[in-house]
Design a protein around this motif. Structure first.
Motif, PDB file in Angstrom:
ATOM      1  N   SER A  58       7.713   3.785   9.402  1.00  0.00           N
ATOM      2  CA  SER A  58       7.249   3.276   8.135  1.00  0.00           C
ATOM      3  C   SER A  58       7.086   1.853   7.988  1.00  0.00           C
ATOM      4  CB  SER A  58       7.928   4.017   6.951  1.00  0.00           C
ATOM      5  OG  SER A  58       9.182   3.606   7.131  1.00  0.00           O
ATOM      6  N   PHE A  63       2.850   8.854  13.235  1.00  0.00           N
ATOM      7  CA  PHE A  63       3.451   9.885  13.918  1.00  0.00           C
ATOM      8  C   PHE A  63       3.696  10.092  15.306  1.00  0.00           C
ATOM      9  CE2 PHE A  63       4.545  12.327   9.853  1.00  0.00           C
ATOM     10  CZ  PHE A  63       3.569  11.676   9.338  1.00  0.00           C
ATOM     11  N   PRO A 110       0.501  -1.778   6.597  1.00  0.00           N
ATOM     12  CA  PRO A 110       0.942  -0.479   5.838  1.00  0.00           C
ATOM     13  C   PRO A 110       0.146   0.875   6.499  1.00  0.00           C
ATOM     14  CG  PRO A 110      -0.447  -1.852   4.516  1.00  0.00           C
ATOM     15  CD  PRO A 110       0.101  -2.624   5.660  1.00  0.00           C
ATOM     16  N   LEU A 111       0.548   1.213   7.643  1.00  0.00           N
ATOM     17  CA  LEU A 111      -0.233   2.245   8.345  1.00  0.00           C
ATOM     18  C   LEU A 111       0.764   2.899   9.118  1.00  0.00           C
ATOM     19  CD1 LEU A 111      -2.421   3.737   9.732  1.00  0.00           C
ATOM     20  CD2 LEU A 111      -2.817   1.779  11.258  1.00  0.00           C
ATOM     21  N   TYR A 112       0.940   4.316   8.457  1.00  0.00           N
ATOM     22  CA  TYR A 112       2.335   4.879   8.973  1.00  0.00           C
ATOM     23  C   TYR A 112       1.808   5.993  10.020  1.00  0.00           C
ATOM     24  CZ  TYR A 112       3.117   2.768   4.399  1.00  0.00           C
ATOM     25  OH  TYR A 112       3.351   1.830   3.732  1.00  0.00           O
ATOM     26  N   TRP A 139      -1.657   9.837   8.991  1.00  0.00           N
ATOM     27  CA  TRP A 139      -1.586   9.409   7.355  1.00  0.00           C
ATOM     28  C   TRP A 139      -2.882   8.980   7.103  1.00  0.00           C
ATOM     29  CZ3 TRP A 139      -2.177   4.324   5.689  1.00  0.00           C
ATOM     30  CH2 TRP A 139      -1.875   4.116   4.551  1.00  0.00           C
ATOM     31  N   SER A 147      10.815   3.932   4.369  1.00  0.00           N
ATOM     32  CA  SER A 147      10.353   4.939   3.314  1.00  0.00           C
ATOM     33  C   SER A 147      10.097   6.291   4.176  1.00  0.00           C
ATOM     34  CB  SER A 147       8.707   4.694   2.812  1.00  0.00           C
ATOM     35  OG  SER A 147       7.915   4.464   3.874  1.00  0.00           O
TER      36      SER A 147
END
Lengths: 129, 109
Positions: free
Chosen positions: B91, B100, B96-98, A49, A114
């Motif tokens: 999430s 995977f 606020p660092l998404y 991201w 989200s």
């Protein structure tokens, strides 16, 4: 149906600035309860991201990019953009734009779960001299 | 940063099988997890959000579970079009660092 389409320069030279634009159709970037995000993918690092913007102008970034990334929004053109400064070969990747939706619609919506949906088709950016 | 450890990295199965893919978060993230399917040359597509919710249009053979640090994606009665790579993603808003998972490649045995 909402669709996103990335556009960009293709090859970029090291130390240059990369600019990508995501054009949105079938919906508005001015929708209040969504963020608009950039994500990239490489075989070695997987999905990463990059950053996010709301129509209010609020932005969030991945600190691993060392402040090289800027996400901006153009409501009149219904699009948002990514600028990445001082690129290196490590920035070679497929770049995706995506809309981020939220589970809640109350005052705490932006801190609810989200998800990225939909995604653009992606654009390959190659950094090479 | 919240790390997502996904396993296995690859999996072989047959049409009609049931498979489960797991993801473990490095800290408690409640139900802040999504799952994506990606086919070669295509963008990821959302198949599960908020740990266990199915988006409209996604077949009911897909299901998600878990809460806290351990999450799973189960695909029942595998169809030929399900052979793909799957990613989990967290999430949680703090920070606020998404991030995977590294992906699970599901191929036909």
């Amino acid at each position: 149906q909402l669709q996103l389409q990335e556009s960009g320069p293709g090859p970029v030279k090291p130390s240059e600035t990369l600019t990508l634009t995501c054009s949105v159709s079938g919906g508005s970037v001015n929708a209040r309860m969504y963020y608009w995000d950039w994500i990239r993918q490489t075989p070695g690092r997987g999905l990463e991201w990059i950053g996010s913007i709301h129509n209010s102008g609020r932005t969030y970034y991945n600190p691993s990019l060392l402040s090289r990334a800027t996400v901006s929004i153009d409501i009149s053109q219904n699009q948002f953009s990514l600028t990445l400064n001082f690129v290196t070969a490590a920035d070679t990747a497929i770049y995706y734009c995506a809309r981020r939706g939220f589970a809640s619609s109350d005052v705490s919506w932006s801190t609810s779960p989200s998800w990225f949906d939909p995604w653009g088709q992606g654009t390959l950016v190659t950094v090479s001299s | 940063d919240i790390q997502m450890t996904q396993f296995p990295s690859s999996l072989s199965a047959s049409v009609g099988d049931t498979v489960t893919i797991s993801c473990r978060a490095s800290q408690n993230i409640n139900n802040y997890v999504s799952w994506f399917q990606q086919k070669p040359g295509k963008a990821p597509t959302l198949i599960i959000f908020a740990a266990s919710s199915l988006p409209a249009g996604v077949p009911s053979r897909f299901s998600g579970g878990g809460s806290g640090t351990d999450f799973s994606l189960t695909i029942r009665s595998l169809a030929r079009e399900d052979f793909a790579t799957y990613f989990c993603q967290q999430s949680h808003p703090t920070p606020p660092l998404y991030t995977f998972g590294q992906g699970t490649h599901l191929d036909l045995k």
